[in-house]
Design an enzyme around this catalytic site. Structure first.
Site, PDB file in Angstrom:
ATOM      1  N   ILE A  12      27.036  38.351  43.617  1.00 37.70           N
ATOM      2  CA  ILE A  12      26.738  39.776  43.838  1.00 37.70           C
ATOM      3  C   ILE A  12      26.529  40.445  42.476  1.00 37.70           C
ATOM      4  CG2 ILE A  12      27.477  41.834  45.121  1.00 37.70           C
ATOM      5  CD1 ILE A  12      26.991  39.486  46.944  1.00 37.70           C
ATOM      6  N   HIS A  13      25.427  40.035  41.853  1.00 35.22           N
ATOM      7  CA  HIS A  13      25.081  40.477  40.493  1.00 35.22           C
ATOM      8  C   HIS A  13      25.096  42.000  40.324  1.00 35.22           C
ATOM      9  CE1 HIS A  13      23.324  36.408  40.230  1.00 35.22           C
ATOM     10  NE2 HIS A  13      22.814  36.672  41.412  1.00 35.22           N
ATOM     11  N   ASP A  14      24.446  42.678  41.276  1.00 36.08           N
ATOM     12  CA  ASP A  14      24.163  44.100  41.076  1.00 36.08           C
ATOM     13  C   ASP A  14      25.414  44.965  41.200  1.00 36.08           C
ATOM     14  OD1 ASP A  14      21.631  43.178  40.777  1.00 36.08           O
ATOM     15  OD2 ASP A  14      20.930  43.798  42.754  1.00 36.08           O
ATOM     16  N   THR A  45      27.020  37.782  35.633  1.00 28.79           N
ATOM     17  CA  THR A  45      26.967  38.398  36.971  1.00 28.79           C
ATOM     18  C   THR A  45      27.117  37.362  38.082  1.00 28.79           C
ATOM     19  OG1 THR A  45      24.539  38.296  37.062  1.00 28.79           O
ATOM     20  CG2 THR A  45      25.530  40.323  36.182  1.00 28.79           C
TER      21      THR A  45
END
Ligand code: BDR
Ligand code: CA
Length: 326
Positions: A254-256, A206
Site C-alpha cells: 500500500i505504497h500511497d 513503500t
C-alpha cells in the site's frame, strides 16, 4: 513573521491537496486522509487525479466515490480530473493490477466529479500554505510547472515513485508511476531547487507497507458503519490476488498510504539528501530513477529520499485514524 503568527500557524491544521490515480492503494490513502480531515488534523482541500492506474476520468470518479463512501460529498472535498495523457508518451493503464475500473472487484457509481484541477489548485494556494502529495504519475505538477508556476508555490511536495538502486515493479529498473510518465517525473525533479521541502518515497520503502486479510479485518473493524467498510473486501481481494500472482504473497503493498503518512510526518522515518534524474528517452531504461547523493550532481541536493519508515506504527495509526470516520 511575528511569534504570535508563528503560534497561530502552528495551531492551524496542515492544508493538503492530493493528486492521485485511484487505484487501490490510492483509495486507502484517501480513506486515511478523510480520517485525518474528520479528526481535524488536516484540512483536505481537494483531490485531483491523473491517468495511470486507469484513465483520469475514471480515477476522478473513483476518488469521488471513495470519499462519498467515507461521508464526504464533492461539496465538502472537491475532486477534479487532471491532464488526460502523459506529457510525451502514450497512456498505458494497468487493469491487471487494480481491476477493470481501478477499484478491484468493486465499481464506483452514483457520483459525478466536477471542477477544474487548475482552479482547485489555485483556490487552495490562494488560501494559504499547501502540502501537495502526489501518488500517481507527475503529469499534473509537470504541466503546472510548464505553465510558469513554481515549486515554491507549495509548502511541501511529496511524491510516491521510483525505485532507487532497487528492482522496479514495471521493468527491471522502473517503478510504475515514473514509467507511465517519465518525462513528467524528470521535469519535476529537474525543477526542484534546494531549500524547498520535496520528498521522494520510492518503492524501496513503500513496498514494505503490507496490508493483507488480517490487517484488513482490523481496518474494517475500525471503520464500523462507514459505507466503504462493506466494499473493502472486494476492493482488496483483487489486489491480494494480483500480489500473489507476482510472487509477493496473499497481501498487498500500500505504497500511497505510507507516502501520505510520510508527507504529513505521521510516522517515524529517515531520508537522505540527493538530487534526482529520471530516464525518459530510452525505451529500455524508461522511468529508471537515479538519486545522486549529497552534492554528487555538482550542486546542493534538492530532494529528500525516503530510506526507512516505521510501517508497524503506520498501520496502527491508519486504524486509529479510520475510526474517526465512524
Ligand atoms: C504505484 O503504482 C501504482 O500502481 C500504485 O497506485 C502506486 O502509486 C506503485 O508503483
Ligand atoms: Ca497510485
Amino acid at each position: 513573521m511575528t511569534s504570535d503568527s508563528t503560534a497561530a500557524s502552528a495551531l492551524r491544521p496542515r492544508r493538503v491537496l492530493i493528486d492521485c490515480d485511484p487505484g487501490i492503494d490510492d483509495a486507502l490513502a484517501l480513506i486515511y486522509l478523510a480520517g485525518l480531515h474528520a479528526q481535524g488534523d488536516i484540512e483536505l482541500l481537494g483531490v485531483t487525479t491523473t491517468a495511470g492506474n486507469t484513465s483520469t476520468a475514471q480515477t476522478a470518479l473513483n476518488a469521488t466515490w471513495v470519499l462519498e463512501q467515507c461521508g464526504f460529498s464533492d461539496e465538502h472535498i472537491p475532486v477534479a480530473a487532471g491532464v488526460e495523457v502523459p506529457l510525451e508518451v502514450e497512456l498505458v493503464t494497468t487493469p491487471e493490477t487494480h481491476g477493470a475500473t481501478g477499484l478491484g472487484y468493486a465499481t464506483a457509481s452514483g457520483v459525478s466529479p466536477g471542477g477544474e484541477w487548475r482552479e482547485l489548485w489555485e483556490r487552495a494556494l490562494a488560501g494559504g500554505e499547501v502540502d501537495l502529495i502526489i501518488t500517481g504519475p507527475c503529469t499534473n505538477l509537470a504541466t503546472w510547472l510548464r505553465e510558469g508556476h513554481e515549486f515554491a508555490d507549495f509548502a511541501s511536495v511529496t511524491v510516491m515513485g521510483g525505485a532507487v538502486l532497487y528492482p522496479g515493479n514495471t521493468t527491471p529498473t522502473a517503478e510504475w508511476n515514473f514509467w507511465v510518465d517519465p518525462h513528467a517525473a524528470d521535469e519535476v525533479f529537474r525543477a526542484a531547487t534546494p531549500g524547498h521541502r520535496i520528498t521522494l518515497c520510492p518503492l524501496n520503502v513503500t513496498e514494505q507497507m503490507l496490508i493483507g486479510p488480517g490487517e484488513a479485518e482490523q481496518l474494517i473493524d475500525a471503520l464500523g458503519d462507514v459505507p466503504i467498510a462493506a466494499t473493502l473486501p472486494e476492493i482488496l481481494r483483487f489486489y491480494w490476488e494480483f500480489h500473489r500472482s507476482v510472487g509477493v504473497g496473499y497481501t498487498a503493498q500500500i505504497h500511497d498510504l505510507l507516502t501520505c503518512m510520510i508527507a504529513l510526518d505521521q510516522v517515524k522515518y529517515s531520508a537522505y539528501p540527493a538530487s534526482l534524474r529520471v530516464e525518459a528517452d530510452s525505451e529500455l531504461t524508461r522511468g529508471t530513477t537515479l538519486a545522486f547523493r549529497g552534492e554528487q550532481l555538482g550542486g546542493e541536493p534538492t530532494v529528500r529520499v525516503l530510506e526507512r519508515a516505521d510501517v508497524t506504527s503506520a498501520k496502527k495509526r491508519f486504524y486509529e485514524t479510520a475510526a474517526f470516520l465512524d
